[in-house]
Write a protein that holds these residues in place. Structure first.
Motif, PDB file in Angstrom:
ATOM      1  N   ALA A 265      53.286  39.795   6.212  1.00  0.00           N
ATOM      2  CA  ALA A 265      53.445  39.150   4.901  1.00  0.00           C
ATOM      3  C   ALA A 265      52.133  38.526   4.457  1.00  0.00           C
ATOM      4  O   ALA A 265      51.755  38.629   3.274  1.00  0.00           O
ATOM      5  CB  ALA A 265      54.536  38.083   4.973  1.00  0.00           C
ATOM      6  N   ALA A 339      55.615  32.547   5.316  1.00  0.00           N
ATOM      7  CA  ALA A 339      56.307  33.477   4.423  1.00  0.00           C
ATOM      8  C   ALA A 339      56.551  32.860   3.052  1.00  0.00           C
ATOM      9  O   ALA A 339      56.417  33.530   2.019  1.00  0.00           O
ATOM     10  CB  ALA A 339      57.633  33.902   5.054  1.00  0.00           C
ATOM     11  N   CYS A 342      53.439  32.972   1.068  1.00  0.00           N
ATOM     12  CA  CYS A 342      53.171  34.341   0.610  1.00  0.00           C
ATOM     13  C   CYS A 342      53.959  34.661  -0.656  1.00  0.00           C
ATOM     14  O   CYS A 342      53.427  35.258  -1.603  1.00  0.00           O
ATOM     15  CB  CYS A 342      53.513  35.342   1.717  1.00  0.00           C
ATOM     16  SG  CYS A 342      52.403  35.291   3.137  1.00  0.00           S
ATOM     17  N   VAL A 357      57.604  41.505   1.587  1.00  0.00           N
ATOM     18  CA  VAL A 357      57.429  40.059   1.730  1.00  0.00           C
ATOM     19  C   VAL A 357      58.736  39.320   1.461  1.00  0.00           C
ATOM     20  O   VAL A 357      59.091  38.374   2.183  1.00  0.00           O
ATOM     21  CB  VAL A 357      56.310  39.551   0.804  1.00  0.00           C
ATOM     22  CG1 VAL A 357      56.296  38.021   0.742  1.00  0.00           C
ATOM     23  CG2 VAL A 357      54.963  40.060   1.303  1.00  0.00           C
TER      24      VAL A 357
END
Length: 392
Positions: A265, A339, A342, A357
């Motif tokens: 990710a 995450a 991201c 992602v």
């Protein structure tokens, strides 16, 4: 671990990483994925590719034994670069944890009937959690309500189970049930069950935030399931101890796989931040974005180091229950933040299914609960601190 074995594990990891990136990731757009995980056809196809590449069970030695935990770290991390990677390579939960437990305590005949099929790619389930609405076991296994009682020369099991990962399509299960050892104290026993079995009924498979595991997370009713003494895994009434034997390493291997996912990710978000321009320059040149990527890099390295530390402890023979709890908390929280950043960096693209992602974000969010929620592990750590403070 010797330098030779370390080099060997990294060589395997490099091959696994190449396989996942080149062969597995294109399947992330495959329409044979459902809300309850990839369809069996897709799993079989991916596993055929892994066998063809000589990478099925990369965490298992040529002699059929699992590699040490330190050797597993780069291999399982590489397998986790795609949500489909662990399935393709047979390093996924719950099978990987079940293989670990069976390899430790299964009898010779049990290894033939249960362990060997798992190593060949048959799927399994671990039946411990129970419906919260019925006061059943969840993070506290001592609340176990499923009961196994002796009847002549057999055991009869009745109860309910919930959030049983991968049950639909599994061909074997490790089932935990309460048993009476005769001293008035609560005990539990692990039983091995071949599936499907008419005594175990799937009531429902709820839609959950994650969908990387085939079979979803089923709710089950067990009615008069009959098993024999030969189906007991390990010794009777020792189920709680065996659960800890399984769960501490399983927490760590979860961390290894999700480290790979979070790394992927981060790579995608970095590429987006470098290529996307706003207000006259690339996103990464804006401190608000660049600093998030820097935080990601730091969190990924911290997670890697903690995983390696706990792997070394387990390889020395330590139970590492508290240490694995520490790693589970730190890594699951850190990787979820990775995450989340991201998704934030990628904006609208981050919340869409245009890249993996969004799925990685959902899967790691669930990981903060699976194998024990953060709060339960912190409670265990705090109890240990209290006990240490009471020592003279």
């Amino acid at each position: 671990m010797t330098a030779m074995s370390e080099n060997s594990s990294f060589n395997i990891a490099e091959r696994v990483e190449h396989f996942v990136r080149s062969i597995v990731t294109p399947y992330e757009a495959d329409d044979r994925r459902t809300a309850h995980g990839p369809q069996e056809e897709l799993v079989h196809e991916l596993r055929a590719k892994a066998r063809e590449a000589g990478l099925f069970n990369p965490h298992i030695s040529a002699g059929g034994e699992a590699l040490c935990h330190r050797e597993m770290v780069p291999i399982l991390r590489a397998s986790g670069l795609s949500p489909l990677g662990p399935l393709a390579l047979n390093t996924a939960a719950p099978d990987e944890g079940n293989v670990h437990l069976l390899s430790k305590i299964a009898t010779g005949s049990q290894r033939v009937r249960f362990l060997e099929p798992l190593l060949a790619g048959k799927r399994s389930a671990f039946l411990m959690s129970e419906p919260a609405s019925e006061g059943g076991a969840g993070s506290d296994p001592t609340m176990l309500k499923t009961i196994a009682h002796r009847h002549n020369d057999t055991w009869v099991i009745n109860g309910r189970k919930a959030f049983i990962t991968g049950f639909a399509g599994a061909e074997a299960a490790i089932l935990m049930a309460r048993t009476d050892r005769g001293d008035g104290k609560m005990a539990a026993t692990m039983f091995l069950v071949k599936l499907p079995n008419s005594a175990i009924h799937i009531d429902r498979v709820p839609v959950t935030i994650d969908n990387s595991m085939p079979g979803g997370h089923a709710t089950l009713t067990i009615t008069n399931l009959i098993v024999s003494d030969e189906d007991i895994l390990g010794a009777p009434h020792e189920g709680f101890a065996y659960a800890q034997l399984r769960l501490a390493p399983a927490r760590l291997t979860h961390c290894m796989r999700w480290l790979g996912a979070a790394t992927r990710a981060h790579e995608i978000a970095t590429e987006y931040a470098v290529g996307r321009r706003a207000f006259g320059k690339s996103l990464i040149e804006h401190e608000g974005v660049g600093f998030m990527l820097a935080d990601n890099r730091i969190a990924l390295k911290q997670s890697e180091l903690m995983i390696g530390w706990c792997a070394d402890l387990l390889d020395t023979g330590e139970k590492a229950s508290i240490e694995s709890s520490m790693v589970k908390v730190a890594v699951s929280e850190a990787l979820f933040s990775v995450a989340d950043r991201c998704v934030q960096i990628m904006g609208g693209t981050g919340v869409s299914a245009d890249t993996v992602v969004e799925q990685i974000f959902r899967e790691i969010r669930a990981f903060r609960i699976y194998d024990g929620p953060t709060e339960v592990h912190k409670w265990s750590i705090a109890r240990q601190i209290a006990r240490e403070s009471e020592r003279p």
